[in-house]
Each structure stands twice: as C-alpha cells, then as structure tokens.
Scaffold this active site. Sequence first.
Site, PDB file in Angstrom:
ATOM      1  N   CYS J  32       0.892  -1.065  -0.117  1.00  0.00           N
ATOM      2  CA  CYS J  32      -0.023   0.166   0.084  1.00  0.00           C
ATOM      3  C   CYS J  32       0.856   1.190  -0.092  1.00  0.00           C
ATOM      4  CB  CYS J  32      -0.869   0.036   1.128  1.00  0.00           C
ATOM      5  SG  CYS J  32      -1.812   1.352   1.414  1.00  0.00           S
ATOM      6  N   ASP J  53      -0.321  -5.798  -0.080  1.00  0.00           N
ATOM      7  CA  ASP J  53      -1.620  -6.014  -0.822  1.00  0.00           C
ATOM      8  C   ASP J  53      -1.501  -7.173  -1.438  1.00  0.00           C
ATOM      9  OD1 ASP J  53      -3.280  -3.921  -0.162  1.00  0.00           O
ATOM     10  OD2 ASP J  53      -2.268  -2.568  -1.635  1.00  0.00           O
TER      11      ASP J  53
END
Lengths: 132, 132, 132, 132, 132, 132, 132, 132, 132, 132
Positions: J32, J53
């Site tokens: 992220c 992620d």
Amino acid sequence: MPRPDLLETFPNPCPGRPYEIAMECPEFTSLCPLGGIEGDAGDLKQLEGGAPDFATMHIVYVPGDVCVELKSLKLYLWSFRNDGIFYERAVNRILDDLSAVVKPAWMEVKGDFNIRGGIKSVITAHVGARTG
Amino acid sequence: MPRPDLLETFPNPCPGRPYEIAMECPEFTSLCPLGGIEGDAGDLKQLEGGAPDFATMHIVYVPGDVCVELKSLKLYLWSFRNDGIFYERAVNRILDDLSAVVKPAWMEVKGDFNIRGGIKSVITAHVGARTG
Amino acid sequence: MPRPDLLETFPNPCPGRPYEIAMECPEFTSLCPLGGIEGDAGDLKQLEGGAPDFATMHIVYVPGDVCVELKSLKLYLWSFRNDGIFYERAVNRILDDLSAVVKPAWMEVKGDFNIRGGIKSVITAHVGARTG
Amino acid sequence: MPRPDLLETFPNPCPGRPYEIAMECPEFTSLCPLGGIEGDAGDLKQLEGGAPDFATMHIVYVPGDVCVELKSLKLYLWSFRNDGIFYERAVNRILDDLSAVVKPAWMEVKGDFNIRGGIKSVITAHVGARTG
Amino acid sequence: MPRPDLLETFPNPCPGRPYEIAMECPEFTSLCPLGGIEGDAGDLKQLEGGAPDFATMHIVYVPGDVCVELKSLKLYLWSFRNDGIFYERAVNRILDDLSAVVKPAWMEVKGDFNIRGGIKSVITAHVGARTG
Amino acid sequence: MPRPDLLETFPNPCPGRPYEIAMECPEFTSLCPLGGIEGDAGDLKQLEGGAPDFATMHIVYVPGDVCVELKSLKLYLWSFRNDGIFYERAVNRILDDLSAVVKPAWMEVKGDFNIRGGIKSVITAHVGARTG
Amino acid sequence: MPRPDLLETFPNPCPGRPYEIAMECPEFTSLCPLGGIEGDAGDLKQLEGGAPDFATMHIVYVPGDVCVELKSLKLYLWSFRNDGIFYERAVNRILDDLSAVVKPAWMEVKGDFNIRGGIKSVITAHVGARTG
Amino acid sequence: MPRPDLLETFPNPCPGRPYEIAMECPEFTSLCPLGGIEGDAGDLKQLEGGAPDFATMHIVYVPGDVCVELKSLKLYLWSFRNDGIFYERAVNRILDDLSAVVKPAWMEVKGDFNIRGGIKSVITAHVGARTG
Amino acid sequence: MPRPDLLETFPNPCPGRPYEIAMECPEFTSLCPLGGIEGDAGDLKQLEGGAPDFATMHIVYVPGDVCVELKSLKLYLWSFRNDGIFYERAVNRILDDLSAVVKPAWMEVKGDFNIRGGIKSVITAHVGARTG
Amino acid sequence: MPRPDLLETFPNPCPGRPYEIAMECPEFTSLCPLGGIEGDAGDLKQLEGGAPDFATMHIVYVPGDVCVELKSLKLYLWSFRNDGIFYERAVNRILDDLSAVVKPAWMEVKGDFNIRGGIKSVITAHVGARTG
C-alpha cells in the site's frame, strides 16, 4: 441376472501389507422389482421388470491374496442392468458376490441411489473388521 | 395430523448382517404451531395453523427384522403438511413413530430446518446404540 | 386457492429510474392436480388434491409506479399450498396475478421444480420488454 | 449492551431422551471495543464504540428441562449490535448467558468472524461433557 | 428401440404467451452400437448391443399448442435403455421425435455424456429460432 | 522405469518434534501394463506399454532424520511416465521407494486414479504407526 | 443517518482510458423502517428503528475525473447501520450519493439482501450507459 | 527477518475455561532460500533471497493466561516477507515463536503452501496435548 | 510426434442440421520444448524433451459431412505425450490437424494448462464462423 | 520498482490467425502506498512502503507479431513485491507495460484484490478492440 461368474481376480502385488482399495462406480443401474410402480412402466415390453433405478456404488476393501480385476467388476455390475432387485438386496448381493471371490480382510459396499418420490436412499453394508 | 398408521414395512432381506439404511427427505413441510407468528398468516383461512416450516429430514437406521417401505414413508411425511408442530417435537415424533414400527437396532432422525428470523436450526435425536 | 387479493404494493421510491427487483422464493409448494399420481396419495384425506410439488420461484421485474410488498408476496405464495395446479399453469398464474397488481415495465417468473420421475423441470415466462 | 434478560425458554418436549439442537446465526454483529482502530471510525458519532465486527455464531446444546425460544435468541443476539466487545469475550459471554438460562447437559458456542487485517478468526468454547 | 409413440401431450395452458419449458433428465442410458468396444461386453448375452452409455439430457422448448406430458417423456427416454445408438444420432433422434409431437416454436436438445476413454462429449442440436 | 536413485533428502530442520508433511501431486501419469487394453493403443509405436493412466498422488509422512527434497520427488514421479505398471503396484512401489530413503516414523501414499471404464479407483497404503 | 459527506475521492490515475472498478461490500447492515415487524424488536430500546437487515452491496463504475477512496466508502456504508430504510430506497440512495460525488460515466449498485420470510431479494439500479 | 519481538498479547478474558482460538492467515509470503531456483530470479536485485513462496497459515491454540493480539500477529507474519526460509522451518519457527509468547496448553500451526513444480505441500506441527 | 494420420471420421448422421459437438479431454500431456527448464529434467534420459506439461483440451465444432471418431481422437491426443511443444503451438496444431480432417463449419480448440511458475495459461483459437 | 525491462517475447507461432491467450497470476503482491494505513506497519523497517496488498491478476490478449514469455512475465510481476502502488495504478501500469512490449490487437488486465476493510475490489482495463 447378476453374474458373479464374470468376476476375475489377480494376485495381490503386495500381500504382506494391509492396504485399502476403493472403487467408485457411478453408472450402476437396475430395475425396480415392482412391475407397475410409479405408473405404467410395465407397458414398456422390452423392460423385464419395472422402472429403472440408478445408483453410485462405492466399494472399499483390504485385499487378502487377490484383488478384483477392474474390467471384470465393470462387466459384473452391468449384469444387473435388466434385473428387478430391491436397493437393500442389491447392496448385500454385491457384497456377498465380491467377498466370496476376493476373500478380503474387510469389505464395505455402499449404494447411493437417485431420488425416488422425493427421497434419496443410501445403503451401507460390510463384512470383516477394518483395522487401522 | 401425523399418520403413523400409513407406515409399512417389508422383511429385511439380509437379517443376519448389521448394515445401515440412510434416507434423505428434502421435501418435509409442516406449519408453525403459533398461529400469528411473523405477521398475520392466520388471515390465510385455508391454513389450519400458522406459517409454513420447511426441512430436510435425514433418517438413518440399522434394520432388525423389517425395513420401512419407501413409499409409505413418503406418505407418512406428507401427513405433517397441514399440522402445527414445533421443530423439536416433529423430530422426536418421527423418531418415535418410525422406531415403533421398524424396531431398529439403532435409529437417528435429523431435521435440518430452513432459516427463520435469520437463524437456521438442526435437531438430531436417536434411539439405541450404533455399533461399528 | 391462489389469493391474488392478498398482494399489496407500496409506491416506488425511485419512479423516474428504471431498475430491477429480483426475489428468490425457495419455499413454494402446491399439489399435483392429478389425484392419484405416483401411488395412492389420494388416500391422504387431508390433502385436497394429489402429491405435493416443490419449487423455487424466481421473480424479477422493473417496477412502474408501485413495488410489491414482500410480506404480502409471501402470503400470496402460501395460498398455493393446498391447491392442485400444473407447473406451467402455476408459473403463468403467478405472472398474471403479480403483473396485474404491479403493472411493471417488464416482469419474469421462473419456477424451478424439484425432480419428479427422475426429471427436473424449469418453466420461465415474462411480460413486457426488458430494456438495458 | 448484551441483554440476557431477553432470553426465554419453553419446556423440553422430550426430556427423557438426550438429543442435540444446533442453531446457525449468520447475522451476528457487534463493534470493536477499540474506538479508533483501522482509522477514524470514531468520527462516526452514531457508533458508540469502534468499527463493526461480523460473525456467524454456531450454538449447539443437549437440552435439559428447557429449550431456548428461537425468537428470544434472535433478540438477545441483536442486543450486541452497538456494543464494543472483543471476539473471545463475545463467544464466552454468549456461552455464559445461554447456559445460565438453559442449564444444558452440554453446550458449545463457536464464533466464526469475518476477515480483519487479512486474518479470519474462529473462537470455540463449551460447558459440560458431550456424551454419545 | 426408441418408442416415440409413447409421447403424449396436453394443451398449452397459456398459448398466447411465448415462454420456455426446460427439462433436465440425468438418467438417460443407452448402449454403444459397436458390440465389442472397450473389451468383451458382447460376452454379456443379455445386452443386445455393446457397452452401456450414460447421459444427462437437457430439453428446452417454447411450446406451441401443446406441451409434452412429463411421465410420457420419462417412458420415451426409458425406451433407449437397451438400444445401440451413437451419441450424435441419439440427440438428433430425440429432437426429431419430440419436435414432431410438440411442434414447438423452438426446441433444443443437449446430451451431456459420461467420460469414455478419458473424454467427455456434449452434443447440442435445435430446431426453430429462439426469440427473446 | 521408476528411478528411486533420483530421490534426495535434506536434514529435518526440527528433528525433536513429530510433525507431518503432506504433498499432493496431481500430475502423476504412467502406462497401463496391458498393451492392448481399451482398443489398439498398441498401434502407437512411441508408447512402450499400453494406454496412459493418470492419478493424483497424496503423500503424507512424519519425518525422522531427513525430509524428501521436493524437486527430486518431482523427478522421481516423472520417471513413471513411460512405464507400464498396475495401480496397486504403483502406489506400493512409491511407498517402498520413499520410505526406504526417508525412513519416516509413519508414511502413507494414496493414489487417486482417473475414471477408467466408468469406475474411479483410489489405493491407499502406509508403513509405520501414526501417533497423535 | 446516511452520511454522504464522509465520501472522499482521489484523482483518477488513468483518466484518458475507460476502465471499470468493482467493489463488493459483504458487511452492509441497516434496520427495517417498520418498527414492529417480525415481532417485538421495538422492545429493544437501543435500536432506533426495527429489525436488522443484512446485504452484500456490489458497486461497479467507470471513473471519470475521480475515484472513490476505499476507506471513506467503508465509513459511508457504516453510516446506514442504525438507520431504518427500505431495500429499494437503500440501493437507490447509495447510487445517488456515490454518483453525485464520483460523477462516473456509468455506475451500478446491486444490493443482495439476506433471506427474510423465506424470500431473498436483490435490487439493481444504475446511472449512465455502460460502453464496451 | 522474522520479528517475534512484534508479537503482543492480552490477558485471556476467560482463563478458567479451556477453549480454542483458530486463525486463518491466507496472505503469508516469504522467499525461497535457494537464490537461483526456478530460473534467474537472482537477477531481481531488490529480492534478497530467491523466488517468492505463498501459503495460508492456520494457527489454532488453547490459551493459557494470555491470547495473541491479532494486529501484532499480522505484523509478525509480514516480517517473513523478504526472508529466505524453507517450508518446514517456517512452520516450526512460527510455532516456536508463538508458543514462546502465548504459552498455550496446546498449539498447532499448519502451513498450506501454493503449488510448486506441480506439487502442493502442507506442513503441520504442534506443541502440547489437545484435550477435549 | 503428433500423429494426425491416426484421426478417423464417420459420416455425420444429421448432415442437414447445424449442431454442435463439444469434447473435453482432461488428460492431455506433452513436454516442454526447453530441455533444461525448471531444473535438471534433462537428467531424465527417457524423456526426449523437457519437463511434462498437462492440460485439459476443449474441442467444439459444428460438423460438416463428417464427425471425428472418439477413439481415434484419443489416440491422436496421446501422440503428443513425449513431444516437446509450446502451449500456443500445441493448441493451434490440434486445431489445424482436426479441421483439416473434419472440415467443420466452425471449430474452436481451447487448451487449459496447469499452473507453471504460479501462472495458469489458457489458449483459445478457432477457424470458421459460429452461426446461431 | 516495476521492471518492464524484464519482459521478453517470442514470435507468435500462428501470426495469421487471431486467437486469445489468457493468463491467471494468483500470486501478485505489492505494498500500500500509504505508509501508516491500518496501523503501524511503518514500524516494520524492512518494508519500504506500507501494508502488503494481494491480488490475482488476469491477463488476456490477442497476440500480434509476438507473445509474452511466461517466465519473464513472472519476474516482471515479482518486481512489484516491495513497491508502494494504488490498485488502480497497478492494473493500468501492467496494461501499459505489457501492451507496449506485446503490441496486441486487444489486451485486458483485471486485478482481483483481497478484502481490505471488509471490501473486495476488482479493477479491469483494456486497450484495443476485441473482435470475435
């Protein structure tokens, strides 16, 4: 007419070790022994008995001296095709015929029959004792 | 009104061997015994009790001298259709009625009821002892 | 007896925008209109018609001025419970009754009926034209 | 605030027979007791605690003299909606509250919580001993 | 031998509205027309042809003046049971026989056959044009 | 020809703690040892044996001093590719070869073979005793 | 009370290319606007409206100049938690609020609500035209 | 480098009752400790070790005096991201680190790793004895 | 080496009607044409090329004057077993060979290959135009 | 840092025929770009950006003169591992990088990201026009 004489065996390739053989046969079909059940199937002259039944047969065993030969099992199961036989008798008959030929340490036969009248039936029988 | 008198049996084709018979009946329906629950179902004059309930009934048993006849079981289960009965009582009632007729070595009845008020209920009862 | 008078509506909260409302009703049950089919269900005095049928009803529509109220739809579907009606007629009847009350731009009713005699039936009918 | 006073019971319709009642409640929701976790949920003035948590609660028990009434259970579970409570405490609290009211021979509560931070949590607790 | 004379119809209850009827028949079985394929099935004297084939038949149509009666369809499909027929011919034969009796606006027959020699086959044929 | 000489091991990184290692190998393939089964595969000169067989091999063991190296296991399983071997022998052979190299406290090999002649076979064998 | 003021955006990182963003939000919950429906939920003083509703919200759009920021969307959806709102209005409200902020080329909101009274509801609305 | 110092705990809210906490972590990733395996990953300068591995870690335990804090567990598992470590060592390392901090009555760690070279691996280890 | 000479045909039993034949062949295997990829598979002297590849081949066509005979298709697909060939070439080669023999109105071949290096590949090619 | 220079191609083996290549890459992971989101991931010094992620990347294209080489694609996707990047940018970046190298007639990239904050995101972008 069930034909246990069709069953053939081959020597267990690993006789000293207890192990399991499981076979799933989704194409079992026989006839209902009650000629006129669920309507006028009896009108269908080419069927000797009543309406067709369908099941998946699950066979598991611990082989002794011999294993059942796969193709001969297929032919034996085909021999129920045009025979009228109740669910409970079919499962016990297959267990009797197979265990007589294979003489397993343990054998289980489970017949999982298609829905009839909104009800699904599963019959399970075994001979011998399963040991871990 | 449940009609145990509809239940019929046939002789166990393999009485000397303990084996299991399992039946799945996804079309069980009865009525809630509380007339006005979840609104004004009581407005519906043709329903004698309250709102309809739906369940899948799972029945498993080890037969003794007789097996339950499949079509008579279907008719017996239909006889709950317009009857008001609680979940717990329905499952125990079916177990009582069936075991009285079949006199099994072991029998289990499981009622798997549809969601009501965001909650799913499953009731399971048995008589006798299951032996391997 | 189907009771379309039970159906209620409420004003569409967003009348200027075409949008879809889909409802899945897995608990539809009615009776077979043929009293004696699949055996002697007619023996069961409390059933006015024949053997029970079960279906999941899928209803989709683009609302016009009104939407159907969910609880009234439930009561309307319950009103088929003890009625003898063919699959094809049941689906078209529900479409007729609902579209008469809701006057939708488009409406489809699909009845997905449980297996009978080893065959599963799905009937789908609609009124109006679906526009993207 | 959890409201065990909402729980109601009814007499066990079959008190002499040990049997199981299982309930699956997929709509449990409460709040995280840590006000500001995962950002600024605390900005949301209408939430008294922190971020919402979601779980399916699985409750199984062997009833003694009474059974829990289904609708009162639903209302009791709703009473956690705006309460801040940790996973482990929620599951043990439900077990404490329910077993105090029902006094079961055995009861298990399993909370299956939605993914948070890429991790799924399941908490399982019981009172009493399950007997076959 | 396929028996199209067994097919019966009933008047379409909603002839003015185009709608679809779909039937799924998972219990279709016939015989391979090649007597000795996949071994010595020909040894099985009670089978007139070769090895059994199994399929699910999917039939969809838009009825014209009549609908096919469900039980007669079941009997018609049973009549393939001991007949030797190729996949492609079976599907087209069912389409021919059914469309001759029902005279549908559109009809499709799809035969989804079980794995043979590690290959699964699906045959799909239709008559008429499907209109939205 | 199976090549157990390809198997390599590495020291168990946690020898004092009994733990399980399970490997699922969905890409096992060998040949049927009967040259002409299911037709004239023997025409295919580049295949030394008969028709190809396919299985998923499941191998589980509690390591002793060493673990089997993953890539060497892959190469060992590839070495069955053009070899004719029966199901029962293949599973027991893999168990023999692997346990000879790894000397595990317990090892199980399960071969889950693709459908042949409408029948699915699963063979399961083990050496040693699994302890909790 | 829905709080569209919580919604935040960020500049579309690829404004010249039409592409789709789909978000699935399985944790949407609000309250039924009818205080006493399905019993006496109104007794639960901490709930301002009626019984809780649960849905999965599916949001898909083709961004214009901006994209909706994921955490702000989560907070916006949380703001329905203790609000009484009908299904149809909730879906159209979310579509209105989001499209006002994002000004998408096309946006669709689908609310897939949990079973109530044995019926599942799905509401789907959109603004703009989807182009390939 | 695994960072057990990141693990935090909180007091067990129900210390007198043995119960289980299960956590499923589908986003575990580390690196293969063999730098050049499966090609030239070593060319990728930003990776300190070899090719990435992916697993779902299943952690179950019966808490003693403390429970592991969920967010600190997440951070601890992230700390393997750029570390080269074998499957067997990773699972046993996590078990060692977690059990040292939580001192559970029983704890099991199962690592379910993605397919590599056509083989899927699952490693399972535990400390302590699970008691019913 | 692919052996298109093994392909046989039989006359289309319903040449005047356009219909589709779909075959799913989950047991396709060939070799990677790069001898040393993913390690030292080249050590395995019995493999002429590199590491084995596995795929499910989906073949669909609208027959013209002839249909492909199922057993000959099986033998043709087996002939890739020990051949080194890239995914893209294999799919296009099968399409070329089959369409040359069958001369279909339309034919599509889709190869769905097993995961390699954490990536799954599906290649789809066709000849002719599919008409409704 | 994404490394498009790692991408390699090979000549399309069937350049005259339009066909599709689809690749599913379930092991995509990046970071992220917001360093401190969802807590104190920034404490983890070895991560250059924020929290990890995870996504499955689906890539489909119609090749022109060249195809992308599978192993180079794997290495290219690995190069996002320790990079901070938003979902929307990652998908569009992969589409830009791949289409620049492959120059396809049509290419689509779909990123299916894991649940974050109870919300699942799927981003889909394409270049060129898909032709039948």
